[in-house]
Write a protein that holds these residues in place. Structure first.
Motif, mmCIF file in Angstrom:
data_model
loop_
_atom_site.group_PDB
_atom_site.id
_atom_site.type_symbol
_atom_site.label_atom_id
_atom_site.label_comp_id
_atom_site.label_asym_id
_atom_site.label_seq_id
_atom_site.Cartn_x
_atom_site.Cartn_y
_atom_site.Cartn_z
ATOM 1 N N ARG A 120 39.028 43.410 54.158
ATOM 2 C CA ARG A 120 38.522 44.099 52.972
ATOM 3 C C ARG A 120 38.473 45.609 53.229
ATOM 4 N NH1 ARG A 120 36.508 40.067 49.631
ATOM 5 N NH2 ARG A 120 35.095 41.352 48.415
ATOM 6 N N ALA A 121 38.007 45.991 54.408
ATOM 7 C CA ALA A 121 37.950 47.413 54.762
ATOM 8 C C ALA A 121 39.353 48.000 54.883
ATOM 9 C CB ALA A 121 37.176 47.597 56.062
ATOM 10 N N LEU A 122 40.289 47.236 55.475
ATOM 11 C CA LEU A 122 41.661 47.704 55.617
ATOM 12 C C LEU A 122 42.266 48.030 54.257
ATOM 13 C CD1 LEU A 122 44.364 48.146 57.154
ATOM 14 C CD2 LEU A 122 44.754 45.681 56.888
ATOM 15 N N PHE A 123 42.191 47.114 53.315
ATOM 16 C CA PHE A 123 42.848 47.327 52.028
ATOM 17 C C PHE A 123 42.110 48.347 51.164
ATOM 18 C CE2 PHE A 123 45.201 43.699 53.476
ATOM 19 C CZ PHE A 123 46.480 44.002 53.038
ATOM 20 N N ARG A 124 40.802 48.411 51.267
ATOM 21 C CA ARG A 124 40.083 49.479 50.555
ATOM 22 C C ARG A 124 40.453 50.843 51.146
ATOM 23 N NH1 ARG A 124 35.223 45.718 49.780
ATOM 24 N NH2 ARG A 124 35.322 45.325 47.549
ATOM 25 N N GLY A 125 40.636 50.889 52.468
ATOM 26 C CA GLY A 125 41.053 52.129 53.122
ATOM 27 C C GLY A 125 42.453 52.548 52.701
ATOM 28 N N ILE A 126 43.341 51.581 52.536
ATOM 29 C CA ILE A 126 44.703 51.886 52.087
ATOM 30 C C ILE A 126 44.657 52.478 50.678
ATOM 31 C CG2 ILE A 126 46.882 50.816 51.377
ATOM 32 C CD1 ILE A 126 46.459 48.959 53.906
ATOM 33 N N ALA A 127 43.854 51.885 49.800
ATOM 34 C CA ALA A 127 43.715 52.422 48.441
ATOM 35 C C ALA A 127 43.181 53.852 48.490
ATOM 36 C CB ALA A 127 42.803 51.528 47.604
ATOM 37 N N ARG A 128 42.180 54.064 49.318
ATOM 38 C CA ARG A 128 41.607 55.409 49.454
ATOM 39 C C ARG A 128 42.663 56.394 49.960
ATOM 40 N NH1 ARG A 128 37.956 54.144 52.838
ATOM 41 N NH2 ARG A 128 39.184 54.705 54.638
ATOM 42 N N ASP A 129 43.418 55.990 50.986
ATOM 43 C CA ASP A 129 44.449 56.870 51.539
ATOM 44 C C ASP A 129 45.534 57.188 50.517
ATOM 45 O OD1 ASP A 129 43.048 56.801 53.905
ATOM 46 O OD2 ASP A 129 44.495 55.538 54.976
ATOM 47 N N LEU A 130 45.852 56.213 49.677
ATOM 48 C CA LEU A 130 46.857 56.432 48.634
ATOM 49 C C LEU A 130 46.283 57.176 47.428
ATOM 50 C CD1 LEU A 130 48.629 52.948 48.680
ATOM 51 C CD2 LEU A 130 49.650 55.141 49.347
ATOM 52 N N GLY A 131 44.953 57.260 47.363
ATOM 53 C CA GLY A 131 44.308 57.946 46.247
ATOM 54 C C GLY A 131 44.407 57.178 44.942
ATOM 55 N N VAL A 132 44.376 55.837 45.044
ATOM 56 C CA VAL A 132 44.520 54.995 43.853
ATOM 57 C C VAL A 132 43.391 53.969 43.804
ATOM 58 C CG1 VAL A 132 47.030 55.310 43.787
ATOM 59 C CG2 VAL A 132 46.060 53.347 45.011
ATOM 60 N N PRO A 133 43.184 53.358 42.635
ATOM 61 C CA PRO A 133 42.128 52.350 42.509
ATOM 62 C C PRO A 133 42.433 51.067 43.297
ATOM 63 C CG PRO A 133 42.895 53.083 40.337
ATOM 64 C CD PRO A 133 43.820 53.659 41.356
ATOM 65 N N CYS A 134 41.371 50.390 43.659
ATOM 66 C CA CYS A 134 41.451 49.052 44.252
ATOM 67 C C CYS A 134 40.579 48.144 43.399
ATOM 68 C CB CYS A 134 40.953 49.068 45.699
ATOM 69 S SG CYS A 134 40.929 47.433 46.463
ATOM 70 N N GLU A 135 41.235 47.318 42.604
ATOM 71 C CA GLU A 135 40.532 46.385 41.734
ATOM 72 C C GLU A 135 40.392 45.054 42.468
ATOM 73 O OE1 GLU A 135 41.509 43.867 37.676
ATOM 74 O OE2 GLU A 135 42.591 45.727 38.038
ATOM 75 N N VAL A 136 39.197 44.484 42.446
ATOM 76 C CA VAL A 136 38.945 43.192 43.085
ATOM 77 C C VAL A 136 38.469 42.224 42.018
ATOM 78 C CG1 VAL A 136 37.630 41.962 44.854
ATOM 79 C CG2 VAL A 136 38.312 44.346 45.242
ATOM 80 N N ARG A 137 39.118 41.054 41.971
ATOM 81 C CA ARG A 137 38.733 40.047 40.982
ATOM 82 C C ARG A 137 38.988 38.657 41.561
ATOM 83 N NH1 ARG A 137 43.475 42.187 37.360
ATOM 84 N NH2 ARG A 137 45.163 40.889 38.033
ATOM 85 N N PRO A 138 38.367 37.622 40.982
ATOM 86 C CA PRO A 138 38.582 36.260 41.478
ATOM 87 C C PRO A 138 40.056 35.865 41.387
ATOM 88 C CG PRO A 138 36.725 36.329 39.960
ATOM 89 C CD PRO A 138 37.412 37.670 39.876
ATOM 90 N N CYS A 139 40.485 35.035 42.328
ATOM 91 C CA CYS A 139 41.862 34.539 42.293
ATOM 92 C C CYS A 139 41.878 33.017 42.494
ATOM 93 C CB CYS A 139 42.719 35.237 43.350
ATOM 94 S SG CYS A 139 44.466 34.823 43.237
ATOM 95 N N PHE A 140 41.506 32.570 43.688
ATOM 96 C CA PHE A 140 41.477 31.137 43.984
ATOM 97 C C PHE A 140 40.053 30.740 44.355
ATOM 98 C CE2 PHE A 140 45.814 32.400 45.511
ATOM 99 C CZ PHE A 140 46.531 31.783 44.504
ATOM 100 N N ALA A 141 39.549 29.697 43.721
ATOM 101 C CA ALA A 141 38.211 29.193 44.034
ATOM 102 C C ALA A 141 38.289 28.267 45.250
ATOM 103 C CB ALA A 141 37.640 28.431 42.843
ATOM 104 N N ALA A 142 37.227 28.223 46.018
ATOM 105 C CA ALA A 142 37.174 27.348 47.187
ATOM 106 C C ALA A 142 37.493 25.908 46.799
ATOM 107 C CB ALA A 142 35.802 27.435 47.845
ATOM 108 N N SER A 143 37.071 25.497 45.619
ATOM 109 C CA SER A 143 37.293 24.123 45.162
ATOM 110 C C SER A 143 38.773 23.814 44.917
ATOM 111 C CB SER A 143 36.501 23.857 43.881
ATOM 112 O OG SER A 143 36.951 24.723 42.841
ATOM 113 N N GLN A 144 39.601 24.819 44.799
ATOM 114 C CA GLN A 144 41.030 24.593 44.571
ATOM 115 C C GLN A 144 41.790 24.291 45.862
ATOM 116 O OE1 GLN A 144 41.448 28.336 42.313
ATOM 117 N NE2 GLN A 144 42.268 27.071 40.654
ATOM 118 N N PHE A 145 41.176 24.549 47.007
ATOM 119 C CA PHE A 145 41.817 24.265 48.287
ATOM 120 C C PHE A 145 41.529 22.827 48.703
ATOM 121 C CE2 PHE A 145 41.414 28.862 48.334
ATOM 122 C CZ PHE A 145 42.635 29.263 48.859
ATOM 123 N N PRO A 146 42.534 22.129 49.221
ATOM 124 C CA PRO A 146 42.279 20.759 49.674
ATOM 125 C C PRO A 146 41.375 20.755 50.902
ATOM 126 C CG PRO A 146 44.501 21.442 50.267
ATOM 127 C CD PRO A 146 43.913 22.547 49.445
ATOM 128 N N GLY A 147 40.654 19.678 51.069
ATOM 129 C CA GLY A 147 39.749 19.582 52.214
ATOM 130 C C GLY A 147 38.514 20.433 51.977
#
Length: 172
Positions: A120-147
Protein backbone atom coordinates in the motif's frame (compact mmCIF):
# COMPACT_ATOMS: atom_id res chain seq x y z
CA UNK A 1 30.46 -3.99 -1.95
CA UNK A 2 28.35 -2.18 -4.56
CA UNK A 3 26.16 -4.75 -6.26
CA UNK A 4 24.67 -3.77 -9.59
CA UNK A 5 21.07 -4.67 -10.28
CA UNK A 6 20.01 -4.98 -13.89
CA UNK A 7 16.48 -5.10 -15.30
CA UNK A 8 15.09 -6.89 -18.32
CA UNK A 9 12.01 -8.66 -19.61
CA UNK A 10 11.87 -12.33 -18.61
CA UNK A 11 12.36 -15.36 -20.80
CA UNK A 12 10.80 -18.80 -20.36
CA UNK A 13 13.98 -19.85 -18.56
CA UNK A 14 13.20 -17.30 -15.82
CA UNK A 15 9.81 -18.76 -14.91
CA UNK A 16 11.19 -21.19 -12.33
CA UNK A 17 13.28 -18.48 -10.65
CA UNK A 18 10.25 -16.18 -10.42
CA UNK A 19 8.23 -19.04 -8.87
CA UNK A 20 11.06 -19.57 -6.34
CA UNK A 21 11.09 -15.89 -5.30
CA UNK A 22 7.33 -16.12 -4.71
CA UNK A 23 7.66 -19.39 -2.78
CA UNK A 24 10.55 -18.15 -0.65
CA UNK A 25 8.75 -14.90 0.19
CA UNK A 26 6.26 -16.74 2.39
CA UNK A 27 3.73 -13.95 1.87
CA UNK A 28 2.90 -13.79 -1.84
CA UNK A 29 0.17 -15.99 -3.30
CA UNK A 30 2.05 -18.94 -4.79
CA UNK A 31 0.65 -19.94 -8.15
CA UNK A 32 1.69 -22.94 -10.20
CA UNK A 33 5.14 -22.91 -11.78
CA UNK A 34 3.32 -23.32 -15.09
CA UNK A 35 1.72 -19.89 -14.67
CA UNK A 36 5.09 -18.17 -14.18
CA UNK A 37 6.45 -19.97 -17.25
CA UNK A 38 3.42 -18.80 -19.22
CA UNK A 39 3.77 -15.22 -18.02
CA UNK A 40 7.46 -15.26 -18.98
CA UNK A 41 6.56 -16.58 -22.42
CA UNK A 42 3.36 -14.82 -23.46
CA UNK A 43 3.39 -11.69 -21.27
CA UNK A 44 7.13 -10.94 -21.19
CA UNK A 45 6.57 -7.39 -22.50
CA UNK A 46 4.52 -6.55 -19.40
CA UNK A 47 6.76 -8.36 -16.93
CA UNK A 48 10.32 -7.77 -15.77
CA UNK A 49 13.02 -9.38 -13.68
CA UNK A 50 15.83 -7.85 -11.65
CA UNK A 51 19.19 -9.59 -11.59
CA UNK A 52 22.07 -9.25 -9.17
CA UNK A 53 25.25 -11.29 -9.63
CA UNK A 54 23.54 -13.34 -12.32
CA UNK A 55 20.63 -14.36 -10.07
CA UNK A 56 17.03 -13.19 -10.24
CA UNK A 57 16.34 -11.25 -7.05
CA UNK A 58 13.08 -9.61 -8.01
CA UNK A 59 10.26 -9.57 -10.53
CA UNK A 60 7.10 -7.79 -11.54
CA UNK A 61 4.27 -9.39 -13.48
CA UNK A 62 1.58 -7.48 -15.26
CA UNK A 63 -0.67 -7.33 -18.28
CA UNK A 64 -2.79 -4.98 -20.38
CA UNK A 65 -6.46 -5.73 -19.66
CA UNK A 66 -8.37 -6.39 -22.89
CA UNK A 67 -10.49 -3.46 -23.97
CA UNK A 68 -8.79 -1.04 -21.57
CA UNK A 69 -5.85 0.19 -23.63
CA UNK A 70 -4.94 2.97 -21.19
CA UNK A 71 -4.35 0.53 -18.29
CA UNK A 72 -1.31 -1.46 -17.22
CA UNK A 73 -2.22 -3.88 -14.41
CA UNK A 74 0.44 -5.08 -11.96
CA UNK A 75 -0.36 -8.54 -10.74
CA UNK A 76 2.59 -9.43 -8.49
CA UNK A 77 5.87 -7.93 -7.33
CA UNK A 78 8.38 -10.05 -5.46
CA UNK A 79 11.79 -9.26 -4.03
CA UNK A 80 14.19 -11.88 -2.67
CA UNK A 81 15.34 -11.38 0.92
CA UNK A 82 18.89 -10.75 -0.36
CA UNK A 83 17.75 -7.63 -2.23
CA UNK A 84 15.24 -6.08 0.16
CA UNK A 85 15.79 -2.55 1.36
CA UNK A 86 17.21 -1.35 -1.97
CA UNK A 87 14.01 0.22 -3.34
CA UNK A 88 13.71 -2.64 -5.80
CA UNK A 89 9.91 -2.76 -5.84
CA UNK A 90 9.67 0.88 -6.91
CA UNK A 91 12.45 0.41 -9.45
CA UNK A 92 10.64 -2.58 -10.97
CA UNK A 93 7.44 -0.54 -11.33
CA UNK A 94 9.42 2.31 -12.90
CA UNK A 95 11.04 -0.10 -15.36
CA UNK A 96 7.65 -1.58 -16.27
CA UNK A 97 5.98 1.81 -16.80
CA UNK A 98 8.77 2.82 -19.19
CA UNK A 99 8.77 -0.50 -21.06
CA UNK A 100 7.46 -1.21 -24.54
CA UNK A 101 4.68 -3.30 -22.99
CA UNK A 102 3.30 -0.27 -21.12
CA UNK A 103 3.56 2.16 -24.04
CA UNK A 104 0.37 4.18 -24.32
CA UNK A 105 -0.80 3.36 -20.79
CA UNK A 106 -1.73 6.25 -18.52
CA UNK A 107 -3.36 4.35 -15.65
CA UNK A 108 -1.59 1.91 -13.31
CA UNK A 109 -3.81 -0.59 -11.50
CA UNK A 110 -3.17 -3.28 -8.94
CA UNK A 111 -5.06 -4.97 -6.12
CA UNK A 112 -3.77 -5.03 -2.56
CA UNK A 113 -5.15 -6.57 0.62
CA UNK A 114 -5.87 -4.22 3.55
CA UNK A 115 -3.14 -5.74 5.76
CA UNK A 116 -0.35 -5.39 3.15
CA UNK A 117 1.08 -2.14 4.47
CA UNK A 118 4.29 -2.38 2.43
CA UNK A 119 2.50 -2.68 -0.92
CA UNK A 120 0.00 0.00 0.00
CA UNK A 121 2.85 2.38 0.86
CA UNK A 122 4.72 1.44 -2.34
CA UNK A 123 1.82 2.24 -4.65
CA UNK A 124 0.77 5.38 -2.78
CA UNK A 125 4.41 6.50 -3.03
CA UNK A 126 4.42 5.85 -6.77
CA UNK A 127 1.28 7.99 -7.16
CA UNK A 128 2.91 10.74 -5.11
CA UNK A 129 6.11 10.56 -7.17
CA UNK A 130 4.10 10.76 -10.39
CA UNK A 131 2.05 13.63 -8.97
CA UNK A 132 -1.25 11.90 -9.73
CA UNK A 133 -4.24 10.62 -7.73
CA UNK A 134 -4.41 7.16 -6.20
CA UNK A 135 -8.00 5.99 -5.97
CA UNK A 136 -8.71 2.98 -3.74
CA UNK A 137 -11.97 1.06 -3.99
CA UNK A 138 -13.28 -2.47 -3.34
CA UNK A 139 -12.46 -5.08 -5.97
CA UNK A 140 -12.64 -8.68 -4.72
CA UNK A 141 -14.36 -9.68 -1.48
CA UNK A 142 -12.79 -12.32 0.75
CA UNK A 143 -15.92 -14.42 0.22
CA UNK A 144 -15.19 -14.64 -3.51
CA UNK A 145 -11.96 -16.57 -2.93
CA UNK A 146 -12.22 -20.34 -2.57
CA UNK A 147 -11.27 -21.80 0.78
CA UNK A 148 -10.60 -19.60 3.75
CA UNK A 149 -8.03 -17.09 4.81
CA UNK A 150 -7.81 -14.73 1.84
CA UNK A 151 -8.50 -11.10 2.60
CA UNK A 152 -10.42 -8.65 0.49
CA UNK A 153 -8.45 -7.16 -2.40
CA UNK A 154 -8.82 -3.44 -3.00
CA UNK A 155 -8.21 -1.89 -6.39
CA UNK A 156 -5.56 0.83 -6.47
CA UNK A 157 -6.00 3.01 -9.56
CA UNK A 158 -3.14 5.47 -10.13
CA UNK A 159 -3.27 8.17 -12.75
CA UNK A 160 -3.67 9.34 -15.29
CA UNK A 161 0.09 9.80 -15.56
CA UNK A 162 2.23 11.13 -18.38
CA UNK A 163 5.83 9.91 -18.34
CA UNK A 164 6.79 12.49 -20.97
CA UNK A 165 6.30 15.15 -18.30
CA UNK A 166 8.92 15.76 -15.56
CA UNK A 167 8.25 13.71 -12.46
CA UNK A 168 10.09 12.21 -9.54
CA UNK A 169 9.52 8.51 -10.29
CA UNK A 170 12.75 6.76 -9.45
CA UNK A 171 14.88 5.56 -12.31
CA UNK A 172 15.53 1.87 -12.58
Amino acid sequence: MNETITFRNPTIDDGAAIWKVVKDSGVLDLNSAYLYLLLSKDFAETCAVAEMNGEIVGFITGYRPPGRESVIFVWQIGVDASARGKGLGKRLVSYLLRSQGARGASILETTISPSNDASRALFRGIARDLGVPCEVRPCFAASQFPGTGHEDEELFRIGPYDLSQPNQLIEF
